[in-house]
Motif scaffolding. Sequence first.
Motif, PDB file in Angstrom:
ATOM      1  N   LEU A  54       0.817  -1.211   0.000  1.00 58.84           N
ATOM      2  CA  LEU A  54       0.000   0.000   0.000  1.00 58.84           C
ATOM      3  C   LEU A  54       0.856   1.270   0.000  1.00 58.84           C
ATOM      4  O   LEU A  54       0.483   2.278  -0.595  1.00 58.84           O
ATOM      5  N   LEU A  55       2.001   1.226   0.653  1.00 60.05           N
ATOM      6  CA  LEU A  55       2.864   2.403   0.737  1.00 60.05           C
ATOM      7  C   LEU A  55       3.884   2.480  -0.400  1.00 60.05           C
ATOM      8  O   LEU A  55       4.608   3.476  -0.519  1.00 60.05           O
ATOM      9  N   ALA A  56       3.921   1.469  -1.258  1.00 52.13           N
ATOM     10  CA  ALA A  56       4.932   1.421  -2.319  1.00 52.13           C
ATOM     11  C   ALA A  56       4.764   2.535  -3.351  1.00 52.13           C
ATOM     12  O   ALA A  56       5.759   3.065  -3.851  1.00 52.13           O
ATOM     13  N   GLY A  57       3.540   2.900  -3.688  1.00 51.93           N
ATOM     14  CA  GLY A  57       3.336   3.957  -4.685  1.00 51.93           C
ATOM     15  C   GLY A  57       3.902   5.285  -4.222  1.00 51.93           C
ATOM     16  O   GLY A  57       4.636   5.958  -4.954  1.00 51.93           O
ATOM     17  N   ARG A  58       3.579   5.648  -3.003  1.00 57.63           N
ATOM     18  CA  ARG A  58       4.101   6.895  -2.447  1.00 57.63           C
ATOM     19  C   ARG A  58       5.627   6.840  -2.325  1.00 57.63           C
ATOM     20  O   ARG A  58       6.324   7.797  -2.639  1.00 57.63           O
ATOM     21  N   THR A  59       6.132   5.696  -1.900  1.00 58.44           N
ATOM     22  CA  THR A  59       7.569   5.526  -1.752  1.00 58.44           C
ATOM     23  C   THR A  59       8.268   5.604  -3.105  1.00 58.44           C
ATOM     24  O   THR A  59       9.345   6.197  -3.219  1.00 58.44           O
ATOM     25  N   ALA A  60       7.642   5.027  -4.129  1.00 56.88           N
ATOM     26  CA  ALA A  60       8.214   5.096  -5.479  1.00 56.88           C
ATOM     27  C   ALA A  60       8.292   6.538  -5.962  1.00 56.88           C
ATOM     28  O   ALA A  60       9.280   6.931  -6.595  1.00 56.88           O
ATOM     29  N   GLU A  61       7.280   7.335  -5.655  1.00 55.39           N
ATOM     30  CA  GLU A  61       7.324   8.763  -6.003  1.00 55.39           C
ATOM     31  C   GLU A  61       8.520   9.441  -5.328  1.00 55.39           C
ATOM     32  O   GLU A  61       9.240  10.213  -5.958  1.00 55.39           O
ATOM     33  N   GLU A  62       8.701   9.154  -4.058  1.00 54.67           N
ATOM     34  CA  GLU A  62       9.814   9.752  -3.308  1.00 54.67           C
ATOM     35  C   GLU A  62      11.149   9.413  -3.950  1.00 54.67           C
ATOM     36  O   GLU A  62      12.006  10.280  -4.110  1.00 54.67           O
ATOM     37  N   ILE A  63      11.319   8.130  -4.308  1.00 51.38           N
ATOM     38  CA  ILE A  63      12.598   7.663  -4.839  1.00 51.38           C
ATOM     39  C   ILE A  63      12.804   8.144  -6.273  1.00 51.38           C
ATOM     40  O   ILE A  63      13.845   8.711  -6.604  1.00 51.38           O
ATOM     41  N   LEU A 109      10.974  10.348  -8.233  1.00 49.08           N
ATOM     42  CA  LEU A 109      10.695  11.733  -8.603  1.00 49.08           C
ATOM     43  C   LEU A 109      11.220  12.752  -7.598  1.00 49.08           C
ATOM     44  O   LEU A 109      11.225  13.946  -7.878  1.00 49.08           O
ATOM     45  N   GLY A 110      11.603  12.282  -6.404  1.00 49.20           N
ATOM     46  CA  GLY A 110      12.062  13.194  -5.367  1.00 49.20           C
ATOM     47  C   GLY A 110      10.955  14.094  -4.859  1.00 49.20           C
ATOM     48  O   GLY A 110      11.212  15.159  -4.293  1.00 49.20           O
ATOM     49  N   GLU A 111       9.740  13.671  -5.040  1.00 53.88           N
ATOM     50  CA  GLU A 111       8.565  14.479  -4.700  1.00 53.88           C
ATOM     51  C   GLU A 111       7.413  13.530  -4.398  1.00 53.88           C
ATOM     52  O   GLU A 111       7.376  12.411  -4.887  1.00 53.88           O
ATOM     53  N   ILE A 112       6.483  13.969  -3.563  1.00 55.01           N
ATOM     54  CA  ILE A 112       5.271  13.187  -3.333  1.00 55.01           C
ATOM     55  C   ILE A 112       4.083  13.986  -3.831  1.00 55.01           C
ATOM     56  O   ILE A 112       4.135  15.205  -3.940  1.00 55.01           O
ATOM     57  N   SER A 113       3.004  13.271  -4.144  1.00 56.26           N
ATOM     58  CA  SER A 113       1.801  13.919  -4.654  1.00 56.26           C
ATOM     59  C   SER A 113       0.591  13.442  -3.856  1.00 56.26           C
ATOM     60  O   SER A 113       0.716  12.624  -2.945  1.00 56.26           O
ATOM     61  N   THR A 114      -0.555  13.900  -4.251  1.00 55.80           N
ATOM     62  CA  THR A 114      -1.797  13.481  -3.602  1.00 55.80           C
ATOM     63  C   THR A 114      -2.280  12.140  -4.135  1.00 55.80           C
ATOM     64  O   THR A 114      -3.251  11.593  -3.638  1.00 55.80           O
TER      65      THR A 114
END
Length: 142
Positions: free
Chosen positions: A14-23, A25-30
């Motif tokens: 469940l947290l992998a999508g947000r974590t993938a954004e962090e790694i 893109l260096g950014e998180i989104s909604t």
Amino acid sequence: LMTRNDLHSQLAVLLAGRTAEEIALGEISTGAQNDLQRATDLASAMVTEYGMSDALGAINYDGQKRARFLDFPMGQERGLYGEDTAQQIDAEIKRILTNAHDTARQILNDHRDKLESVTRRLLEIEVMEGDELRRWMTGVAA
């Protein structure tokens, strides 16, 4: 029935999508809002309903949450426990979610090449179906 390990794995997913954004893109989104809510609800249930917290023990803190003279559930309300227990519950939920986030980060970092490849593809097409994702993850489409 799901084991504690099954639920921890589900939290990492469940947290992998947000974590993938962090790694990547260096950014998180909604975009991960629903996954984040589901992960929080699951971690809360592990602690307050399923007795899956070593720190708090095999106790159901959720309680009945019903009005005394009515036969329907009440809205969001804390169970019958004190402020110290509420703080322990919050800390345990945070610990579980932090561990799941760390697990997701470790897996994604270990497979960074695949993450980068899928990220580039998603920037091209925006949506990827499961079959195509499986091909990219196994290297067939890369």
